[in-house]
Design a protein around this motif. Sequence first.
Motif, PDB file in Angstrom:
ATOM      1  N   ARG A 195       6.640 -17.418 -13.054  1.00  0.00           N
ATOM      2  CA  ARG A 195       7.201 -16.435 -12.132  1.00  0.00           C
ATOM      3  C   ARG A 195       7.203 -15.046 -12.781  1.00  0.00           C
ATOM      4  O   ARG A 195       7.061 -14.929 -13.995  1.00  0.00           O
ATOM      5  CB  ARG A 195       8.632 -16.828 -11.754  1.00  0.00           C
ATOM      6  CG  ARG A 195       8.731 -18.059 -10.884  1.00  0.00           C
ATOM      7  CD  ARG A 195      10.182 -18.367 -10.517  1.00  0.00           C
ATOM      8  NE  ARG A 195      10.900 -18.992 -11.611  1.00  0.00           N
ATOM      9  CZ  ARG A 195      11.979 -18.478 -12.194  1.00  0.00           C
ATOM     10  NH1 ARG A 195      12.460 -17.314 -11.793  1.00  0.00           N
ATOM     11  NH2 ARG A 195      12.590 -19.116 -13.165  1.00  0.00           N
ATOM     12  N   PRO A 196       7.374 -13.994 -11.997  1.00  0.00           N
ATOM     13  CA  PRO A 196       7.449 -12.654 -12.586  1.00  0.00           C
ATOM     14  C   PRO A 196       8.630 -12.516 -13.542  1.00  0.00           C
ATOM     15  O   PRO A 196       9.688 -13.110 -13.338  1.00  0.00           O
ATOM     16  CB  PRO A 196       7.622 -11.735 -11.365  1.00  0.00           C
ATOM     17  CG  PRO A 196       7.074 -12.514 -10.213  1.00  0.00           C
ATOM     18  CD  PRO A 196       7.381 -13.950 -10.518  1.00  0.00           C
ATOM     19  N   ASN A 197       8.408 -11.748 -14.600  1.00  0.00           N
ATOM     20  CA  ASN A 197       9.476 -11.347 -15.524  1.00  0.00           C
ATOM     21  C   ASN A 197      10.070 -12.495 -16.330  1.00  0.00           C
ATOM     22  O   ASN A 197      11.228 -12.428 -16.741  1.00  0.00           O
ATOM     23  CB  ASN A 197      10.606 -10.625 -14.775  1.00  0.00           C
ATOM     24  CG  ASN A 197      11.195  -9.488 -15.584  1.00  0.00           C
ATOM     25  OD1 ASN A 197      10.517  -8.898 -16.417  1.00  0.00           O
ATOM     26  ND2 ASN A 197      12.452  -9.192 -15.369  1.00  0.00           N
ATOM     27  N   VAL A 198       9.278 -13.548 -16.586  1.00  0.00           N
ATOM     28  CA  VAL A 198       9.768 -14.618 -17.464  1.00  0.00           C
ATOM     29  C   VAL A 198       9.327 -14.412 -18.911  1.00  0.00           C
ATOM     30  O   VAL A 198       9.736 -15.168 -19.796  1.00  0.00           O
ATOM     31  CB  VAL A 198       9.303 -16.014 -16.978  1.00  0.00           C
ATOM     32  CG1 VAL A 198       9.922 -16.353 -15.641  1.00  0.00           C
ATOM     33  CG2 VAL A 198       7.787 -16.113 -16.927  1.00  0.00           C
ATOM     34  N   GLY A 199       8.477 -13.401 -19.167  1.00  0.00           N
ATOM     35  CA  GLY A 199       8.094 -13.090 -20.537  1.00  0.00           C
ATOM     36  C   GLY A 199       6.682 -13.486 -20.921  1.00  0.00           C
ATOM     37  O   GLY A 199       6.387 -13.674 -22.105  1.00  0.00           O
ATOM     38  N   LEU A 277       8.914 -20.867 -18.340  1.00  0.00           N
ATOM     39  CA  LEU A 277      10.137 -20.853 -17.548  1.00  0.00           C
ATOM     40  C   LEU A 277      11.166 -19.934 -18.197  1.00  0.00           C
ATOM     41  O   LEU A 277      11.122 -19.696 -19.407  1.00  0.00           O
ATOM     42  CB  LEU A 277      10.735 -22.265 -17.433  1.00  0.00           C
ATOM     43  CG  LEU A 277       9.818 -23.400 -16.986  1.00  0.00           C
ATOM     44  CD1 LEU A 277      10.616 -24.697 -16.894  1.00  0.00           C
ATOM     45  CD2 LEU A 277       9.165 -23.095 -15.655  1.00  0.00           C
ATOM     46  N   ASP A 278      12.086 -19.457 -17.404  1.00  0.00           N
ATOM     47  CA  ASP A 278      13.211 -18.681 -17.902  1.00  0.00           C
ATOM     48  C   ASP A 278      14.345 -19.649 -18.212  1.00  0.00           C
ATOM     49  O   ASP A 278      14.781 -20.404 -17.328  1.00  0.00           O
ATOM     50  CB  ASP A 278      13.645 -17.663 -16.841  1.00  0.00           C
ATOM     51  CG  ASP A 278      14.675 -16.671 -17.359  1.00  0.00           C
ATOM     52  OD1 ASP A 278      15.553 -17.075 -18.153  1.00  0.00           O
ATOM     53  OD2 ASP A 278      14.616 -15.498 -16.958  1.00  0.00           O
ATOM     54  N   PRO A 282      15.725 -22.191 -15.026  1.00  0.00           N
ATOM     55  CA  PRO A 282      14.529 -23.039 -15.111  1.00  0.00           C
ATOM     56  C   PRO A 282      14.367 -23.941 -13.889  1.00  0.00           C
ATOM     57  O   PRO A 282      15.327 -24.223 -13.168  1.00  0.00           O
ATOM     58  CB  PRO A 282      14.806 -23.883 -16.359  1.00  0.00           C
ATOM     59  CG  PRO A 282      16.292 -24.044 -16.352  1.00  0.00           C
ATOM     60  CD  PRO A 282      16.846 -22.755 -15.791  1.00  0.00           C
ATOM     61  N   PHE A 283      13.143 -24.378 -13.685  1.00  0.00           N
ATOM     62  CA  PHE A 283      12.815 -25.362 -12.653  1.00  0.00           C
ATOM     63  C   PHE A 283      13.298 -24.938 -11.268  1.00  0.00           C
ATOM     64  O   PHE A 283      13.835 -25.732 -10.501  1.00  0.00           O
ATOM     65  CB  PHE A 283      13.370 -26.746 -13.011  1.00  0.00           C
ATOM     66  CG  PHE A 283      12.722 -27.353 -14.213  1.00  0.00           C
ATOM     67  CD1 PHE A 283      11.386 -27.687 -14.211  1.00  0.00           C
ATOM     68  CD2 PHE A 283      13.450 -27.567 -15.382  1.00  0.00           C
ATOM     69  CE1 PHE A 283      10.777 -28.236 -15.325  1.00  0.00           C
ATOM     70  CE2 PHE A 283      12.852 -28.113 -16.494  1.00  0.00           C
ATOM     71  CZ  PHE A 283      11.512 -28.442 -16.473  1.00  0.00           C
ATOM     72  N   ILE A 303       4.875 -27.088 -20.863  1.00  0.00           N
ATOM     73  CA  ILE A 303       5.974 -26.277 -20.336  1.00  0.00           C
ATOM     74  C   ILE A 303       6.701 -25.614 -21.497  1.00  0.00           C
ATOM     75  O   ILE A 303       7.118 -26.290 -22.450  1.00  0.00           O
ATOM     76  CB  ILE A 303       6.941 -27.129 -19.502  1.00  0.00           C
ATOM     77  CG1 ILE A 303       6.228 -27.647 -18.251  1.00  0.00           C
ATOM     78  CG2 ILE A 303       8.180 -26.339 -19.114  1.00  0.00           C
ATOM     79  CD1 ILE A 303       7.072 -28.553 -17.382  1.00  0.00           C
ATOM     80  N   ALA A 304       6.826 -24.295 -21.425  1.00  0.00           N
ATOM     81  CA  ALA A 304       7.552 -23.533 -22.436  1.00  0.00           C
ATOM     82  C   ALA A 304       8.770 -22.889 -21.780  1.00  0.00           C
ATOM     83  O   ALA A 304       8.644 -22.265 -20.727  1.00  0.00           O
ATOM     84  CB  ALA A 304       6.655 -22.467 -23.055  1.00  0.00           C
ATOM     85  N   VAL A 305       9.917 -23.059 -22.403  1.00  0.00           N
ATOM     86  CA  VAL A 305      11.161 -22.470 -21.885  1.00  0.00           C
ATOM     87  C   VAL A 305      11.474 -21.254 -22.746  1.00  0.00           C
ATOM     88  O   VAL A 305      11.817 -21.380 -23.920  1.00  0.00           O
ATOM     89  CB  VAL A 305      12.313 -23.487 -21.927  1.00  0.00           C
ATOM     90  CG1 VAL A 305      13.577 -22.877 -21.322  1.00  0.00           C
ATOM     91  CG2 VAL A 305      11.933 -24.763 -21.185  1.00  0.00           C
ATOM     92  N   ASN A 306      11.352 -20.073 -22.154  1.00  0.00           N
ATOM     93  CA  ASN A 306      11.505 -18.820 -22.891  1.00  0.00           C
ATOM     94  C   ASN A 306      12.965 -18.335 -22.872  1.00  0.00           C
ATOM     95  O   ASN A 306      13.781 -18.842 -22.118  1.00  0.00           O
ATOM     96  CB  ASN A 306      10.588 -17.754 -22.279  1.00  0.00           C
ATOM     97  CG  ASN A 306      10.474 -16.524 -23.149  1.00  0.00           C
ATOM     98  OD1 ASN A 306      10.663 -16.588 -24.375  1.00  0.00           O
ATOM     99  ND2 ASN A 306      10.179 -15.392 -22.544  1.00  0.00           N
ATOM    100  N   LYS A 307      13.256 -17.363 -23.733  1.00  0.00           N
ATOM    101  CA  LYS A 307      14.589 -16.744 -23.880  1.00  0.00           C
ATOM    102  C   LYS A 307      15.605 -17.762 -24.372  1.00  0.00           C
ATOM    103  O   LYS A 307      16.783 -17.721 -24.012  1.00  0.00           O
ATOM    104  CB  LYS A 307      15.032 -16.112 -22.550  1.00  0.00           C
ATOM    105  CG  LYS A 307      14.002 -15.137 -21.967  1.00  0.00           C
ATOM    106  CD  LYS A 307      14.432 -14.557 -20.639  1.00  0.00           C
ATOM    107  CE  LYS A 307      13.331 -13.684 -20.030  1.00  0.00           C
ATOM    108  NZ  LYS A 307      13.707 -13.112 -18.713  1.00  0.00           N
ATOM    109  N   TRP A 308      15.124 -18.688 -25.221  1.00  0.00           N
ATOM    110  CA  TRP A 308      15.984 -19.739 -25.754  1.00  0.00           C
ATOM    111  C   TRP A 308      17.062 -19.173 -26.681  1.00  0.00           C
ATOM    112  O   TRP A 308      18.102 -19.799 -26.888  1.00  0.00           O
ATOM    113  CB  TRP A 308      15.137 -20.781 -26.479  1.00  0.00           C
ATOM    114  CG  TRP A 308      15.855 -22.056 -26.786  1.00  0.00           C
ATOM    115  CD1 TRP A 308      16.174 -22.561 -28.006  1.00  0.00           C
ATOM    116  CD2 TRP A 308      16.343 -23.017 -25.830  1.00  0.00           C
ATOM    117  NE1 TRP A 308      16.824 -23.766 -27.881  1.00  0.00           N
ATOM    118  CE2 TRP A 308      16.935 -24.062 -26.548  1.00  0.00           C
ATOM    119  CE3 TRP A 308      16.322 -23.071 -24.439  1.00  0.00           C
ATOM    120  CZ2 TRP A 308      17.511 -25.169 -25.930  1.00  0.00           C
ATOM    121  CZ3 TRP A 308      16.890 -24.172 -23.814  1.00  0.00           C
ATOM    122  CH2 TRP A 308      17.482 -25.199 -24.557  1.00  0.00           C
TER     123      TRP A 308
END
Length: 455
Positions: A195-199, A277-278, A282-283, A303-308
């Motif tokens: 999605r937009p702006n997730v990094g 993902l943010d 997420p999801f 799947i990478a979860v960003n801003k962890w």
Amino acid sequence: MSFTVAIVGRPNVGKSTLFNRLAGRRLALVDDQPGLTRDRREAETEIGTCEVTLVDTAGLEPGDTGLTARMREQTEAAIAQADLVLFLIDARAGVIASDEIFAELVRSSGKPVVLAANKCEGRAAEAGLYEAFALGLGEPLPISAEHGLGIGDVSVAIEDACLAKGEGQESGQGAEADAEADEGPHALRIAIVGRPNVGKSTLVNALLGEERMITGPEAGITRDAIASEIDWDGRPLRVFDTAGLRKKARVEGKAEELSVGDTLKAIRFAEVVVLLLDAETPFEKQDLQIAALIAQEGRALVIAVNKWDLVREREKRLNELREACERLLPQVRGVALVTVSAKSGKGIDKLMKAVLAADEVWNRRMPTHALNQWLAAALEAHPPPARSGRRIKLRYMTQANARPPTFVVFCSLPKALPDSYSRYLVNGLRESFDLPGVPIRLNLRKGKNPYAKDS
């Protein structure tokens, strides 16, 4: 070594159209809307006897803050790295103040310059063509990038500059070296989507180790799917930064439609897709739709979860994410889920290990005898249901293809086999042959076992 040509100029003078024309293929997004290009896009091509790297840049605009300033920094970086600057103006509009400001910028760089006056297909452009002499960048070349007029003159000017630097090669020379280079491992194609702006752009910059992509708090900065070449532990990679994918109903304007099309093209071209993902949201439904699209296209998924770094109670949160992933994405069960902080670079090593592992699974092939031994055991443990009193016989199985793993089962009544039983077979294949996180294709065919003897 490739000769680098940076195409620069103010917005909407036709830089991307000229880039596509010189590259010989439609790579950059093109529209009448000014400012469509933001990040630098590169393409390798041959012009005469020269290997050339073309660089399409954002339109130069005055401004010291915000997105405009970051776009200008990227263009200035392209000029600094170029061997030749191809400065483009709009002949129909004539020379305006912005052209003069940025002509001074190009002159101060000390780089060789070719001046081209675009949109010269009509008499209305004659005045602008003559005005271009006042920029002090030499004689302007009249061209029309859209109609292909004058492109030969531009190519000759590029080749002359390349040969003057000693980068050209005689016809036939270097072929042996090129052949040797081709024997190396191919660059693994990786698309970063979400999605937009997730990094996404921040993640690509972390992989590259430089501020190659424009980043910022604004959503939708990236428009083109920009490819960057990197080497990761000896493995060449080609990483695509893409525009954010929003819900179809929220896509606004032709520019965003073009960006979405470029992102979808990058997914189809990729071998491994990293869905970013943010961690805070997420999801969401759009994340699941993107994952479903990736599986439908048959790409390997990570799947990478960003801003962890912003998450509290990380162990609890990670367990929740893994449970949600298994529950919401059954079509890619076992997909790798990696937590990262693109801003700090934490988790990047784990992410790349997961990407390389996903590529290995995506390319995996199983021996036919092992598949048929497994099929016999699966049928014995859970026979297929009968249809109108007739047994459905699954006689033989083979792997037809990899990328993604694709299997063919020869069946007496392929249309009668329930979808639930096909899912049973796919899940069994995934578990028994260790195929996590990749889509599995299972095709049913009516036919006889080719190894069975005729009676």
